[in-house]
Write a protein that holds these residues in place. Structure first.
Motif, short mmCIF file in Angstrom:
data_model
loop_
_atom_site.label_atom_id
_atom_site.label_comp_id
_atom_site.label_asym_id
_atom_site.label_seq_id
_atom_site.Cartn_x
_atom_site.Cartn_y
_atom_site.Cartn_z
N THR A 124 1.00 6.64 -6.88
CA THR A 124 -0.14 7.45 -7.27
C THR A 124 0.19 8.94 -7.15
N ARG A 125 0.84 9.33 -6.06
CA ARG A 125 1.21 10.74 -5.87
C ARG A 125 2.23 11.20 -6.91
N ALA A 141 1.97 1.76 -3.49
CA ALA A 141 0.84 2.21 -4.31
C ALA A 141 0.54 3.69 -4.07
N GLU A 142 0.53 4.10 -2.82
CA GLU A 142 0.24 5.50 -2.50
C GLU A 142 1.31 6.43 -3.05
N ASP A 194 4.65 13.39 -14.49
CA ASP A 194 5.13 12.55 -13.39
C ASP A 194 6.48 13.03 -12.87
N GLY A 204 -2.19 9.20 -12.76
CA GLY A 204 -2.65 7.81 -12.82
C GLY A 204 -2.86 7.26 -11.42
N GLU A 205 -3.67 6.21 -11.33
CA GLU A 205 -3.91 5.56 -10.04
C GLU A 205 -3.28 4.18 -10.05
N ALA A 206 -2.48 3.88 -9.03
CA ALA A 206 -1.80 2.59 -8.94
C ALA A 206 -2.80 1.48 -8.66
N ARG A 207 -2.53 0.29 -9.22
CA ARG A 207 -3.35 -0.90 -9.00
C ARG A 207 -2.56 -1.88 -8.14
N TRP A 216 0.83 -1.21 0.00
CA TRP A 216 0.00 0.00 0.00
C TRP A 216 0.85 1.25 0.00
N LEU A 225 1.42 0.91 -12.19
CA LEU A 225 0.95 2.25 -12.50
C LEU A 225 1.19 2.52 -13.97
#
Length: 101
Positions: A17-18, A13-14, A51, A23-26, A10, A38
């Motif tokens: 994403t930032r 992922a966070e 990015d 984009g949003e991480a899976r 997590w 991502l």
């Protein structure tokens, strides 16, 4: 799977994403841990995306394995496709499915 392993995934992922420019991480479960992916968004004109490259690399490095996939615009109707990924794994002696001797 362990709570610590899930927390590491997590965190990656966070951070991705930032840093990833929109984009949003899976997060997906693998047989021995988690994989975070991502999709990096790039402008159609080929200019650098929004990015933060350093922050993306720092997030990926939190994993046990990481990598990058790129497919050029010539293969995708003029749109480059780019994905970064990072995996976290149980240590071999922590795996629940291992056979005890």
């Amino acid at each position: 799977m362990s709570e610590m392993l899930r927390q590491r995934a997590w965190e990656i992922a966070e951070r991705l994403t930032r840093a990833g420019g929109g984009g949003e991480a899976r997060l997906t479960v693998t047989p021995d841990g988690y994989r975070v992916e991502l999709d990096i968004l790039r402008p159609a004109d080929g200019s650098p995306g929004p990015d933060d490259h350093r922050a993306v690399l720092d997030a990926l490095a939190l994993g046990d394995r990481w990598g990058h996939r790129y497919s050029p615009p010539s293969r995708n109707d003029g749109t480059a496709r780019e994905t970064v990924w990072s995996e976290v794994h149980h240590a071999p002696n922590d795996r629940a499915d291992r056979a005890d001797s």
